[in-house]
Design a protein around this motif. Structure first.
Motif, PDB file in Angstrom:
ATOM      1  N   ALA A  96     -19.178  88.600  32.077  1.00 43.34           N
ATOM      2  CA  ALA A  96     -18.616  89.627  31.192  1.00 43.34           C
ATOM      3  C   ALA A  96     -19.601  90.776  31.026  1.00 43.34           C
ATOM      4  O   ALA A  96     -19.231  91.954  31.072  1.00 43.34           O
ATOM      5  N   SER A  97     -20.875  90.445  30.897  1.00 43.62           N
ATOM      6  CA  SER A  97     -21.895  91.454  30.703  1.00 43.62           C
ATOM      7  C   SER A  97     -22.012  92.367  31.927  1.00 43.62           C
ATOM      8  O   SER A  97     -22.156  93.587  31.807  1.00 43.62           O
ATOM      9  N   ILE A  98     -21.915  91.749  33.104  1.00 40.73           N
ATOM     10  CA  ILE A  98     -21.979  92.534  34.347  1.00 40.73           C
ATOM     11  C   ILE A  98     -20.801  93.510  34.429  1.00 40.73           C
ATOM     12  O   ILE A  98     -20.979  94.711  34.693  1.00 40.73           O
ATOM     13  N   PHE A  99     -19.583  93.030  34.157  1.00 41.80           N
ATOM     14  CA  PHE A  99     -18.413  93.899  34.326  1.00 41.80           C
ATOM     15  C   PHE A  99     -18.270  94.898  33.187  1.00 41.80           C
ATOM     16  O   PHE A  99     -17.718  95.982  33.375  1.00 41.80           O
ATOM     17  N   LYS A 100     -18.844  94.543  32.011  1.00 45.83           N
ATOM     18  CA  LYS A 100     -18.899  95.529  30.922  1.00 45.83           C
ATOM     19  C   LYS A 100     -19.786  96.711  31.339  1.00 45.83           C
ATOM     20  O   LYS A 100     -19.441  97.878  31.132  1.00 45.83           O
ATOM     21  N   THR A 101     -20.903  96.403  31.982  1.00 52.65           N
ATOM     22  CA  THR A 101     -21.810  97.446  32.459  1.00 52.65           C
ATOM     23  C   THR A 101     -21.110  98.373  33.456  1.00 52.65           C
ATOM     24  O   THR A 101     -21.227  99.601  33.388  1.00 52.65           O
ATOM     25  N   GLU A 112     -17.648 103.656  34.233  1.00 54.56           N
ATOM     26  CA  GLU A 112     -16.335 104.147  34.694  1.00 54.56           C
ATOM     27  C   GLU A 112     -16.052 103.823  36.148  1.00 54.56           C
ATOM     28  O   GLU A 112     -15.530 104.639  36.911  1.00 54.56           O
ATOM     29  N   ILE A 113     -16.428 102.603  36.548  1.00 58.14           N
ATOM     30  CA  ILE A 113     -16.183 102.167  37.924  1.00 58.14           C
ATOM     31  C   ILE A 113     -15.009 101.199  37.951  1.00 58.14           C
ATOM     32  O   ILE A 113     -14.953 100.251  37.161  1.00 58.14           O
ATOM     33  N   ALA A 129     -20.200 103.269  44.814  1.00 57.96           N
ATOM     34  CA  ALA A 129     -21.153 102.177  45.028  1.00 57.96           C
ATOM     35  C   ALA A 129     -22.541 102.524  44.483  1.00 57.96           C
ATOM     36  O   ALA A 129     -23.183 101.713  43.811  1.00 57.96           O
ATOM     37  N   GLN A 130     -23.016 103.738  44.733  1.00 53.49           N
ATOM     38  CA  GLN A 130     -24.360 104.104  44.315  1.00 53.49           C
ATOM     39  C   GLN A 130     -24.494 104.022  42.792  1.00 53.49           C
ATOM     40  O   GLN A 130     -25.470 103.492  42.269  1.00 53.49           O
ATOM     41  N   THR A 131     -23.489 104.539  42.101  1.00 57.17           N
ATOM     42  CA  THR A 131     -23.490 104.494  40.639  1.00 57.17           C
ATOM     43  C   THR A 131     -23.526 103.048  40.143  1.00 57.17           C
ATOM     44  O   THR A 131     -24.261 102.706  39.198  1.00 57.17           O
ATOM     45  N   ALA A 132     -22.728 102.198  40.802  1.00 58.48           N
ATOM     46  CA  ALA A 132     -22.657 100.794  40.390  1.00 58.48           C
ATOM     47  C   ALA A 132     -24.001 100.092  40.603  1.00 58.48           C
ATOM     48  O   ALA A 132     -24.486  99.380  39.717  1.00 58.48           O
TER      49      ALA A 132
END
Lengths: 424, 424
Positions: free
Chosen positions: A282-287, A292-293, A321-324
């Motif tokens: 959850a923490s990873i996908f919240k980030t 806004e990815i 991808a770079q932003t992520a």
């Protein structure tokens, strides 16, 4: 008498002679006894030329001003189209998005339509005029600033206006004959689909079919507005996108699979060695959401008992991808994952068909076809009417062709022509 | 702190580097502690390119659509200028004529401003923003359609907005240093005029001086708004156009003649053998007025007693000559005149100066100078502060030079540079 909304993309109005040809088509529709409202994109390369000018002036132009600049493109094409129609002896009036009542939020560059108040368009129709409306643009409710709708914006304008006007049909003109069972550049035996449901079309759009944008199909479904995708270079029937394409009375039998879509624009990121504790994923996908990815597919391996760690893979648009990666690097210490892997040499192949609801063997047939074609499956995701797999990018063409053949979609004769991308 | 309105013409924003230079100038004005509102024309040749596109589509485009098309030109330049300013770290907001509250009548192509309601501009200024406004355009009060103001439109926008905002000054930037005592291409010894009255400037504009358009000076006079005409290529003071340029305290003594203007754009039509009856001349000029032709000078010969007929000559813009001749041909039978003569090889030379009110010898000096230069006078007209003569076109240069010298306007040293036309 019907109310017909027609949308012409940039390639249909690329120069003066194209504009005159489109004008004749519009006048023919009017002469056939219809009321006509036309949505038009900017001419050919206008948008790119304006973006180039902006870049010469400022490396990071404010969104408000970029929207002001870009909307001049449709202003030019719509005025010229109205002139060309007048020259054929019919009255036409051009309207900006703002004048046509396209009300949006204030997100410059990718505004969302929140209301359509087409009073001036209705007035023009009532006077027997043909209304020409700028696609891709609107005016923000709060600030009254000019906005643009982002990708697929002109199609969305067309559908939104057609819905508000309670039009009988929204015709989307493009440079191909309709929606095909697969990209004809990959599968020469691909066939034009005569009728398809909103749900299937949305899955197609989400999976890489570029003719119609997801947003516009969503909008049409909400208002049950028929879309007719057809070529501006011929008068052939194209593809109808409707709520129920297989009602009794039509001679068509519902196919199991309506089409095979593919997408090479995604990349895969794997977060290696994530501690297998509640809340880490959850923490990873919240980030990622905060950045806004948009994540597409997600796979989490079973945790290895020995280490108490797991790997999480997901796909996303390569452009993000770079932003992520940057966002994930920042939380490495806190999460305690081991490393990041990145792979942009992937492709997604999707089978779409409302018929698969009642045919349980679809997955088996699909996977067998891929195996026979020597294509390895890296990730899988499904919906009720779709199966998508991630494969290595070099295997995409073979996978699409194999699936198309396995579900008997190949035509007896090649009918397809060039398969192009959509405009705005 | 002052409120400064600046207007930049098409040549000042011809390309990206010009736009960046203008942005720096605007920011410098802002940094000096002023509120700044900028009116901008379309970039360089944009308008001509758009007109060319229109011509390719339709030989006679409807005025409403032509205005819609042409107004995209300022939309592009104003958005780019706002971006360039943002890039220098200042907030700028661009506004269309409609958004800036420029309300006009419905005469497409040459609309007149009937009201200015600049609420959004005042709001932008109050927030500390630099407001960039599209020149040349407005929105019609009745139909809410986009209009253009016609020739000199951007200057008029600037003056009208400056008046509505109660600005301290309206700066008109151009490619010359100001208003000169004569066209420096004809009179190399011409001098820049530091200050000139509205009345004189209006006479200059009406007599062929192209830097400021008559309409904009008229507007400024009505609101007693100082105009500062200056070069966008230097920081030198230009020419101030004000109500009373020769008040005590200024070191200047009022000259008898402020400047010599010339105009080669007129033609002369002579109606030969008009029956000398009451109402015949009225009938001729009513016909021309109905055809919307602006007449400049009129001369009627004394009637020849033997024939009872007279000749009537008048001048008009050469561009209108064909329309005028056609209209006059139609009434030949009814009026009973003998024939029409047409001459477009004429030129008008005008002396302008508020000082001539109190110097009775001006006409004599002027005519003597022309005689010495070997230039024959064909027609004469005067106002309180102007004397104009029609001469043959080949004599214009000599007449201008002779008059300039005769009234001691020649500078000791040549200071003038190239003398260009105004933009819109």
């Amino acid at each position: 008498m019907a109310l017909v909304v027609q949308k012409y993309g940039g390639s249909s109005v690329a120069d003066a002679s194209c504009i005159k040809r489109v004008a004749q088509r519009i006048v023919a529709t009017k002469k056939a006894g219809n009321d006509v409202v036309v949505i038009v994109s900017a001419m050919g390369d206008t948008t790119d030329e304006l973006l180039d000018l902006a870049e010469q002036v400022s490396p990071l132009p404010p969104g408000r001003e970029l929207d002001m600049l870009l909307t001049s493109g449709e202003r030019i094409s719509m005025a010229l189209l109205a002139m060309a129609i007048a020259n054929l002896g019919h009255e036409a009036r051009s309207f900006t998005g703002s004048q046509a009542g396209v009300i949006t939020d204030s997100t410059h560059g990718k505004a969302r339509i929140i209301d359509v108040t087409p009073g001036r368009i209705q007035e023009a129709i009532a006077q027997g005029h043909i209304a020409i409306v700028a696609g891709f643009q609107g005016v923000s409710q709060d600030t009254k600033d000019i906005t643009t709708l982002g990708r697929g914006g002109s199609d969305t304008t067309a559908v939104a206006l057609a819905a508000a006007l309670e039009a009988d049909v929204c015709e989307i003109y493009t440079d191909v004959d309709g929606i095909f069972t697969a990209d004809p550049r990959i599968v020469p035996a691909a066939r034009k689909i005569p009728r398809i449901s909103y749900d299937e079309m949305m899955e197609m759009a989400a999976c890489g079919a570029k003719i119609l944008h997801l947003r516009c199909v969503e909008y049409a479904r909400r208002f049950d507005l028929p879309i007719h995708v057809r070529s501006s270079f011929s008068t052939k029937e194209g593809t109808w996108v409707v709520s129920d394409p297989y009602t009794e009375g039509t001679e068509m039998e519902q196919p199991i699979i309506s089409g095979v879509a593919h997408d090479r624009s995604e990349a895969k990121i794997t977060v290696v060695g994530v501690p297998d504790k509640v809340g880490e994923a959850a923490s990873i996908f919240k980030t990622l959401a905060d950045a806004e990815i948009n994540i597409d597919m997600i796979v989490q391996n079973v945790s290895a008992a020995a280490t108490g760690r797991t790997d999480i893979s997901f796909t996303l648009p390569t452009a993000d991808a770079q932003t992520a990666l940057t966002a994930l690097k920042k939380i490495q210490a806190r999460i305690g994952y081991e490393s990041l892997l990145f792979d942009d040499q992937i492709g997604k192949v999707s089978l779409i068909g409302a018929g698969m609801r009642s045919h349980p063997g679809v997955t088996a047939t699909f996977f067998a076809a891929l195996a026979d074609a020597g294509v390895n499956i890296e990730m899988i995701s499904t919906s009720e009417i779709r199966i998508s797999v991630i494969v290595e990018q070099d295997g995409v063409d073979a996978a699409v062709a194999a699936a198309h053949r396995a579900f008997d979609l190949d035509a007896d004769q090649v009918e397809a022509v060039v398969y192009g991308g959509s405009g705005r």
